[in-house]
Design a protein around this motif. Structure first.
Motif, PDB file in Angstrom:
ATOM      1  N   UNK A 103      -5.331   9.789   1.179  1.00  0.00           N
ATOM      2  CA  UNK A 103      -5.635   8.879   0.518  1.00  0.00           C
ATOM      3  C   UNK A 103      -4.847   7.583   0.423  1.00  0.00           C
ATOM      4  N   UNK A 104      -5.310   6.577   0.530  1.00  0.00           N
ATOM      5  CA  UNK A 104      -4.573   5.184   0.603  1.00  0.00           C
ATOM      6  C   UNK A 104      -4.999   4.436  -0.782  1.00  0.00           C
ATOM      7  N   UNK A 105      -3.655   3.767  -1.455  1.00  0.00           N
ATOM      8  CA  UNK A 105      -3.570   3.049  -2.629  1.00  0.00           C
ATOM      9  C   UNK A 105      -3.000   1.792  -2.341  1.00  0.00           C
ATOM     10  N   UNK A 106      -3.498   0.781  -3.142  1.00  0.00           N
ATOM     11  CA  UNK A 106      -3.051  -0.629  -3.061  1.00  0.00           C
ATOM     12  C   UNK A 106      -2.193  -0.843  -4.522  1.00  0.00           C
ATOM     13  N   UNK A 107      -1.463  -1.801  -4.453  1.00  0.00           N
ATOM     14  CA  UNK A 107      -0.851  -2.480  -5.626  1.00  0.00           C
ATOM     15  C   UNK A 107       0.304  -1.375  -6.029  1.00  0.00           C
ATOM     16  N   UNK A 108       0.973  -0.719  -5.288  1.00  0.00           N
ATOM     17  CA  UNK A 108       1.924   0.357  -5.417  1.00  0.00           C
ATOM     18  C   UNK A 108       3.300  -0.429  -5.539  1.00  0.00           C
ATOM     19  N   UNK A 109       4.252  -0.053  -6.212  1.00  0.00           N
ATOM     20  CA  UNK A 109       5.521  -0.358  -6.423  1.00  0.00           C
ATOM     21  C   UNK A 109       6.232  -0.109  -5.026  1.00  0.00           C
ATOM     22  N   UNK A 110       6.762  -0.653  -3.863  1.00  0.00           N
ATOM     23  CA  UNK A 110       7.150  -0.249  -2.779  1.00  0.00           C
ATOM     24  C   UNK A 110       8.657   0.316  -3.049  1.00  0.00           C
ATOM     25  N   UNK A 117       0.962  -1.249  -0.023  1.00  0.00           N
ATOM     26  CA  UNK A 117       0.021   0.113  -0.024  1.00  0.00           C
ATOM     27  C   UNK A 117       0.641   1.184  -0.145  1.00  0.00           C
ATOM     28  N   UNK A 118       0.179   2.343  -0.182  1.00  0.00           N
ATOM     29  CA  UNK A 118       1.050   3.795  -0.303  1.00  0.00           C
ATOM     30  C   UNK A 118      -0.041   4.810   0.290  1.00  0.00           C
ATOM     31  N   UNK A 119       0.297   5.562   1.248  1.00  0.00           N
ATOM     32  CA  UNK A 119      -0.268   6.514   1.726  1.00  0.00           C
ATOM     33  C   UNK A 119      -0.223   7.862   1.274  1.00  0.00           C
ATOM     34  N   UNK A 120      -0.916   8.723   0.636  1.00  0.00           N
ATOM     35  CA  UNK A 120      -0.614  10.186   0.213  1.00  0.00           C
ATOM     36  C   UNK A 120      -1.501  11.164   1.287  1.00  0.00           C
ATOM     37  N   UNK A 121      -0.788  12.011   1.703  1.00  0.00           N
ATOM     38  CA  UNK A 121      -1.263  13.167   2.535  1.00  0.00           C
ATOM     39  C   UNK A 121      -1.136  14.641   1.808  1.00  0.00           C
ATOM     40  N   UNK A 122      -2.400  15.134   1.353  1.00  0.00           N
ATOM     41  CA  UNK A 122      -2.348  16.396   0.640  1.00  0.00           C
ATOM     42  C   UNK A 122      -2.670  17.545   1.562  1.00  0.00           C
ATOM     43  N   UNK A 123      -1.979  18.669   1.696  1.00  0.00           N
ATOM     44  CA  UNK A 123      -2.037  19.703   2.300  1.00  0.00           C
ATOM     45  C   UNK A 123      -2.330  20.937   1.825  1.00  0.00           C
ATOM     46  N   UNK A 124      -3.372  21.593   2.037  1.00  0.00           N
ATOM     47  CA  UNK A 124      -3.635  22.951   1.313  1.00  0.00           C
ATOM     48  C   UNK A 124      -3.666  23.803   2.324  1.00  0.00           C
ATOM     49  N   UNK A 125      -3.021  25.107   2.150  1.00  0.00           N
ATOM     50  CA  UNK A 125      -2.980  25.933   3.356  1.00  0.00           C
ATOM     51  C   UNK A 125      -2.872  27.514   2.544  1.00  0.00           C
ATOM     52  N   UNK A 126      -3.514  28.305   3.377  1.00  0.00           N
ATOM     53  CA  UNK A 126      -3.225  29.947   3.545  1.00  0.00           C
ATOM     54  C   UNK A 126      -2.072  30.189   4.650  1.00  0.00           C
TER      55      UNK A 126
END
Length: 171
Positions: A76-83, A1-10
């Motif tokens: 967001x979490x994704x599976x099947x990602x090259x580790x 799996x692979x975890x992505x965190x997106x941050x949007x800020x002012x």
């Protein structure tokens, strides 16, 4: 799996930033960041290869510097990602218009993930993009939207149509 965190800020302080993001107490890698010239619109993408992590609840913790006025983030979490090599190059763009767009280097079959910050209105994702998460309120605040798209060639366009011309950052 692979975890992505997106941050949007002012943050009207140019050197304000997210200093650390952890997932389940493990530090995440900063994949890239971009901010407009005034630092009113800024995005960060963080990622972490998690292998075959057991299902469960995991904490995401963000640590930021002083000067951040508004912040939105999503996971967001994704599976099947090259580790070994889970990500490609970070691409970004900034602007002040009704079209936010960036060209991303890719290979056929890659999954391209984005994060958009815009300071006013609401957005509509571009062709063939699937929304990961969204926090928009049609006010003059930092809003965040993330989507994904499967690449069909050497470059992939990630784009959003804005309801009103506004300052935006897209990574």
């Amino acid at each position: 799996g692979y975890i992505v965190v997106g941050v949007s800020m002012y943050d009207p302080v140019v050197n304000a930033s997210i200093t650390v993001v952890t997932y389940g107490s493990t530090p995440m890698t900063l994949l890239g960041t971009i901010q407009d010239a005034n630092a009113f619109s800024e995005v960060h993408l963080f990622g972490l290869a998690v292998g075959d992590k057991a299902a469960g609840n995991y904490s995401v913790v963000l640590t930021g510097s002083t000067g951040i006025d508004e912040l939105v983030f999503g996971v967001s979490a994704f599976s099947g990602v090259n580790q070994t090599t889970p990500t490609g190059p970070f691409a970004s763009a900034i602007g002040s218009s009704t079209l936010a767009s960036v060209e991303v280097s890719s290979a056929v079959g890659d999954l391209v993930v984005d994060i958009l910050n815009q300071d006013n209105g609401v957005s509509s994702a571009g062709a063939n993009q699937t929304q990961n998460w969204r926090q928009e309120d049609n006010t003059g605040r930092a809003d965040g939207v993330s989507s994904r798209k499967t690449a069909t060639g050497a470059t992939t366009t990630m784009s959003y149509l804005e309801s009103v011309a506004s300052t935006w950052s897209l990574g």
